[in-house]
Write a protein that holds these residues in place. Structure first.
Motif, short mmCIF file in Angstrom:
data_model
loop_
_atom_site.label_atom_id
_atom_site.label_comp_id
_atom_site.label_asym_id
_atom_site.label_seq_id
_atom_site.Cartn_x
_atom_site.Cartn_y
_atom_site.Cartn_z
N GLU A 35 0.80 -1.22 0.00
CA GLU A 35 0.00 0.00 0.00
C GLU A 35 0.84 1.28 0.00
OE1 GLU A 35 -2.57 0.05 3.34
OE2 GLU A 35 -0.96 0.16 4.80
N ARG A 36 2.09 1.19 0.43
CA ARG A 36 2.98 2.35 0.39
C ARG A 36 4.07 2.08 -0.63
NH1 ARG A 36 2.25 2.19 6.38
NH2 ARG A 36 3.52 0.36 6.11
N SER A 37 3.85 2.58 -1.82
CA SER A 37 4.85 2.37 -2.87
C SER A 37 4.96 3.63 -3.72
CB SER A 37 4.52 1.16 -3.74
OG SER A 37 3.36 1.39 -4.49
N LEU A 38 6.08 3.71 -4.43
CA LEU A 38 6.36 4.84 -5.29
C LEU A 38 6.67 4.30 -6.68
CD1 LEU A 38 7.22 7.95 -5.49
CD2 LEU A 38 9.53 7.06 -5.21
N LEU A 39 5.93 4.75 -7.67
CA LEU A 39 6.17 4.37 -9.06
C LEU A 39 6.80 5.55 -9.78
CD1 LEU A 39 2.76 2.66 -9.86
CD2 LEU A 39 4.94 1.53 -9.52
N GLY A 40 7.74 5.26 -10.66
CA GLY A 40 8.36 6.35 -11.40
C GLY A 40 9.04 5.83 -12.65
N ARG A 41 9.67 6.75 -13.36
CA ARG A 41 10.41 6.33 -14.54
C ARG A 41 11.63 7.23 -14.74
NH1 ARG A 41 6.59 8.02 -19.60
NH2 ARG A 41 7.85 9.78 -20.24
N LEU A 42 12.63 6.67 -15.35
CA LEU A 42 13.84 7.42 -15.66
C LEU A 42 13.54 8.39 -16.79
CD1 LEU A 42 16.46 4.51 -15.64
CD2 LEU A 42 15.98 6.14 -13.82
N LEU A 43 14.09 9.60 -16.70
CA LEU A 43 13.86 10.58 -17.76
C LEU A 43 14.73 10.34 -18.97
CD1 LEU A 43 13.59 13.83 -15.63
CD2 LEU A 43 11.75 12.48 -16.64
N ASN A 44 15.91 9.74 -18.75
CA ASN A 44 16.84 9.50 -19.85
C ASN A 44 17.48 8.12 -19.66
OD1 ASN A 44 18.58 9.68 -21.95
ND2 ASN A 44 19.59 11.55 -21.28
N PRO A 45 16.76 7.04 -19.98
CA PRO A 45 17.28 5.70 -19.70
C PRO A 45 18.55 5.34 -20.47
CG PRO A 45 15.23 5.58 -20.95
CD PRO A 45 15.44 7.01 -20.57
N ASP A 46 18.83 6.03 -21.56
CA ASP A 46 20.07 5.76 -22.30
C ASP A 46 21.30 6.19 -21.52
OD1 ASP A 46 18.69 4.66 -24.43
OD2 ASP A 46 18.49 6.59 -25.43
N CYS A 47 21.15 7.20 -20.66
CA CYS A 47 22.29 7.72 -19.90
C CYS A 47 22.21 7.41 -18.40
CB CYS A 47 22.39 9.23 -20.07
SG CYS A 47 22.71 9.72 -21.78
N GLN A 48 21.07 6.96 -17.92
CA GLN A 48 20.89 6.68 -16.50
C GLN A 48 20.89 5.17 -16.27
OE1 GLN A 48 17.22 8.98 -16.35
NE2 GLN A 48 18.13 10.17 -14.69
N SER A 49 21.50 4.75 -15.18
CA SER A 49 21.55 3.34 -14.83
C SER A 49 20.43 3.02 -13.84
CB SER A 49 22.90 3.00 -14.20
OG SER A 49 22.86 1.72 -13.62
N MET A 50 19.53 2.14 -14.24
CA MET A 50 18.43 1.74 -13.38
C MET A 50 18.97 1.08 -12.10
SD MET A 50 15.05 1.41 -12.94
CE MET A 50 14.27 1.48 -14.53
#
Length: 81
Positions: A35-50
């Motif tokens: 019930e307590r979670s945070l969803l998001g996405r990388l703005l620049n996945p080519d340059c950011q490491s998940m």
């Protein structure tokens, strides 16, 4: 680099993607442990490491043992507290 990121953020629009609608089915219901979670996405996945982002964010938030990071796709993630 900062200028390119600023332009990319300004060009983002909520109209580009359809909203995610989950049916009222037991398969899609949120359980108490999620019930307590945070969803998001990388703005620049080519340059950011998940992997680095998922590893670093609990340290930045100082919730080391109370959060679990999950990569949902190439650019989407979830943190469950």
């Amino acid at each position: 680099m900062a200028d390119m990121l600023h332009k990319a953020i300004q060009a983002m629009s909520l109209e580009e993607e359809e909203p995610l609608t989950l049916p009222d089915s037991p398969r899609f219901r949120v359980f108490d442990e999620n019930e307590r979670s945070l969803l998001g996405r990388l703005l620049n996945p080519d340059c950011q490491s998940m992997a680095r982002m998922i590893e670093y964010m609990p340290t930045a938030w100082r919730v080391y043992d109370r959060v679990r990071g999950i990569a949902l796709s190439r650019d989407r993630f979830q943190f469950v507290f």
